[in-house]
Enzyme design. Structure first.
Site, PDB file in Angstrom:
ATOM      1  N   CYS A  70       0.878  -1.109  -0.052  1.00 46.10           N
ATOM      2  CA  CYS A  70      -0.044   0.209  -0.032  1.00 46.10           C
ATOM      3  C   CYS A  70       0.912   1.225   0.043  1.00 46.10           C
ATOM      4  CB  CYS A  70      -1.072  -0.211   1.155  1.00 46.10           C
ATOM      5  SG  CYS A  70      -2.430  -1.052   0.923  1.00 46.10           S
TER       6      CYS A  70
ATOM      7  N   ASP B 135     -15.280   6.258   1.061  1.00 44.32           N
ATOM      8  CA  ASP B 135     -15.428   5.155   1.818  1.00 44.32           C
ATOM      9  C   ASP B 135     -14.530   4.017   1.224  1.00 44.32           C
ATOM     10  OD1 ASP B 135     -16.560   3.452   3.834  1.00 44.32           O
ATOM     11  OD2 ASP B 135     -18.061   4.866   3.896  1.00 44.32           O
ATOM     12  N   ASP B 136     -14.535   2.830   1.742  1.00 46.15           N
ATOM     13  CA  ASP B 136     -13.850   1.431   1.388  1.00 46.15           C
ATOM     14  C   ASP B 136     -14.108   0.810   0.318  1.00 46.15           C
ATOM     15  OD1 ASP B 136     -11.977   1.767   3.607  1.00 46.15           O
ATOM     16  OD2 ASP B 136     -13.650   1.611   4.987  1.00 46.15           O
TER      17      ASP B 136
ATOM     18  N   ASP C 244      -8.546  -4.083  -5.280  1.00 47.96           N
ATOM     19  CA  ASP C 244      -7.145  -3.646  -4.925  1.00 47.96           C
ATOM     20  C   ASP C 244      -5.934  -4.586  -5.431  1.00 47.96           C
ATOM     21  OD1 ASP C 244      -4.995  -2.340  -3.231  1.00 47.96           O
ATOM     22  OD2 ASP C 244      -6.670  -1.818  -1.667  1.00 47.96           O
TER      23      ASP C 244
ATOM     24  N   ASP D 285     -10.874   0.358   7.260  1.00 49.58           N
ATOM     25  CA  ASP D 285      -9.775  -0.369   7.523  1.00 49.58           C
ATOM     26  C   ASP D 285      -8.413   0.562   7.229  1.00 49.58           C
ATOM     27  OD1 ASP D 285      -9.864  -0.185   4.854  1.00 49.58           O
ATOM     28  OD2 ASP D 285      -8.889  -2.276   4.303  1.00 49.58           O
TER      29      ASP D 285
ATOM     30  N   SER E  22     -17.773   9.434  -1.389  1.00 51.02           N
ATOM     31  CA  SER E  22     -17.784   9.258  -0.184  1.00 51.02           C
ATOM     32  C   SER E  22     -16.669   9.247   0.731  1.00 51.02           C
ATOM     33  CB  SER E  22     -18.667   8.639   0.423  1.00 51.02           C
ATOM     34  OG  SER E  22     -18.251   7.336   0.243  1.00 51.02           O
TER      35      SER E  22
ATOM     36  N   GLY F 172     -10.693 -13.894 -13.337  1.00 46.53           N
ATOM     37  CA  GLY F 172      -9.623 -12.708 -13.370  1.00 46.53           C
ATOM     38  C   GLY F 172      -9.323 -12.249 -14.652  1.00 46.53           C
ATOM     39  N   HIS F 173      -8.140 -11.443 -14.815  1.00 51.09           N
ATOM     40  CA  HIS F 173      -7.683 -10.807 -16.032  1.00 51.09           C
ATOM     41  C   HIS F 173      -6.127 -10.607 -15.734  1.00 51.09           C
ATOM     42  CE1 HIS F 173      -7.531  -8.515 -19.561  1.00 51.09           C
ATOM     43  NE2 HIS F 173      -7.152  -7.509 -19.046  1.00 51.09           N
TER      44      HIS F 173
ATOM     45  N   LYS G  39       0.226   3.390  -3.221  1.00 48.11           N
ATOM     46  CA  LYS G  39      -1.051   4.136  -3.488  1.00 48.11           C
ATOM     47  C   LYS G  39      -0.847   5.586  -3.919  1.00 48.11           C
ATOM     48  CE  LYS G  39      -5.078   2.656  -0.795  1.00 48.11           C
ATOM     49  NZ  LYS G  39      -6.046   3.066   0.192  1.00 48.11           N
TER      50      LYS G  39
END
Length: 344
Positions: A14, A47-48, A65, A223, A45, A135-136, A17
């Protein structure tokens, strides 16, 4: 266990980011389109995850993510990346249902490494009670991996990050400092014990903390990931609340203090300080503790705002389940004469 290692990608986990300030400036300029009353939570917002109501008793929680590695072992990296992606569902109060792999991988790299990454991710999806449904993948110069995750929740039980009440107690469920420990490990300075502690934390699903918190009067939840403890706390306050944080109560991987004092820090941590620092007052706090509070976390813990009369019972149950959870502060009314976050 595979012997191959991933060549470290700078800015792994992370720490990769984009900064919150940069994102805000970009997102506010995007066309919004027609308003859909079924969209309960969207990107505006902060938010997560997104939440979309599909019936009176069911809403979909959607998130994704992915990031470059922050550890050498592919299998461990896969577990960490998956646990991190799954976490946003738990932060909203949801239950994981399906996941899709997101893969960026160099064509000239051993595909057995990719297999180990995906094995680690798959195991975490199964542990979460979800189904890995596809998935990709794309060829890229560096390794990146993560998940797109779909969960479900009752529309009346959605936990947003900004619904805290004055008087609520703030509970953090995992230790801080994993970003600093991983940075120290990159240059060969972290002890094996500290790195093992960081990996154990990053590979632990927030599923178990979320299941416990459903029994209690929790008003808000997020989180703690790349924007740091203080960055995500700032988002929780939403410009209408303030808080007092008792630094001695904040759970920390102890060795992170030493490495912070040695300036083994991340660029992302400094971006967090630049973005949020003007909202924080530190009262007799050590430099290392400041840096830990700004440290980007990968697959960090939940930060909950719980009703004051239930917070101690919630903390006790979380700790009895083996988590280093602690009550770390209190939400208060916003005071225009003082910065919104006071750390003492």
């Amino acid at each position: 266990m595979m012997s191959e290692k991933i060549v470290f990608c700078k800015g792994g986990g992370c720490t990769a980011k984009l900064g919150s300030g940069v994102l805000s400036r970009v997102l506010e300029k995007l066309p919004k389109g027609p308003l859909d009353e079924k969209l309960m939570v969207g990107y505006d917002s902060r938010d997560d995850a997104a939440v979309y109501r599909i019936s009176n008793d069911t809403a979909i929680v959607q998130t994704l993510d992915f990031f470059p590695p922050m550890v050498d072992d592919p299998y461990t990296f896969g577990k960490i990346a998956a646990a991190n992606a799954l976490s946003d569902i738990y932060a909203m109060g949801g239950e994981v249902k399906t996941a899709l792999n997101i893969v960026c991988f160099p064509e000239n790299m051993d595909l057995n490494i990719l297999g180990e990454i995906m094995r680690g991710g798959s195991e975490k999806v199964i542990e979460a009670g979800g189904i890995l449904a596809g998935g990709h993948s794309i060829a890229d110069s560096d390794v990146k991996y993560g998940l797109s995750v779909m969960g479900v929740i009752h529309p009346d039980r959605v936990l947003t990050n900004n619904n805290g009440h004055p008087g609520d107690k703030l509970i953090l469920t995992k230790k801080l400092g994993v970003g600093i420990i991983c940075t120290a490990n990159r240059v060969g300075e972290a002890s094996a014990e500290a790195m093992e502690e960081a990996i154990a934390s990053m590979t632990t699903l927030n599923k178990y903390a979320a299941e416990i918190c459903r029994k209690y009067d929790v008003h808000a939840c997020t989180d703690v990931t790349g924007f740091s403890f203080l960055g995500h706390l700032h988002e929780m306050l939403d410009g209408r609340l303030a808080c007092q944080i008792e630094s001695a109560k904040v759970p920390v991987i102890e060795e992170a203090h030493h490495h912070a004092d040695e300036f083994l820090l991340t660029a992302a941590g400094q971006r967090n300080r630049n973005h949020v620092g003007s909202h924080v007052t530190f009262k007799d706090i050590s430099f290392s503790m400041e840096e830990i509070l700004f440290d980007p976390q990968t697959s960090g813990g939940l930060l909950m705002a719980a009703a004051a009369d239930e917070a101690e019972k919630l903390e006790a149950e979380l700790r009895s389940a083996g988590m280093p959870a602690r009550i770390v502060g209190t939400l208060t009314e916003k005071n225009d004469t003082e910065r919104e976050i006071v750390v003492y």
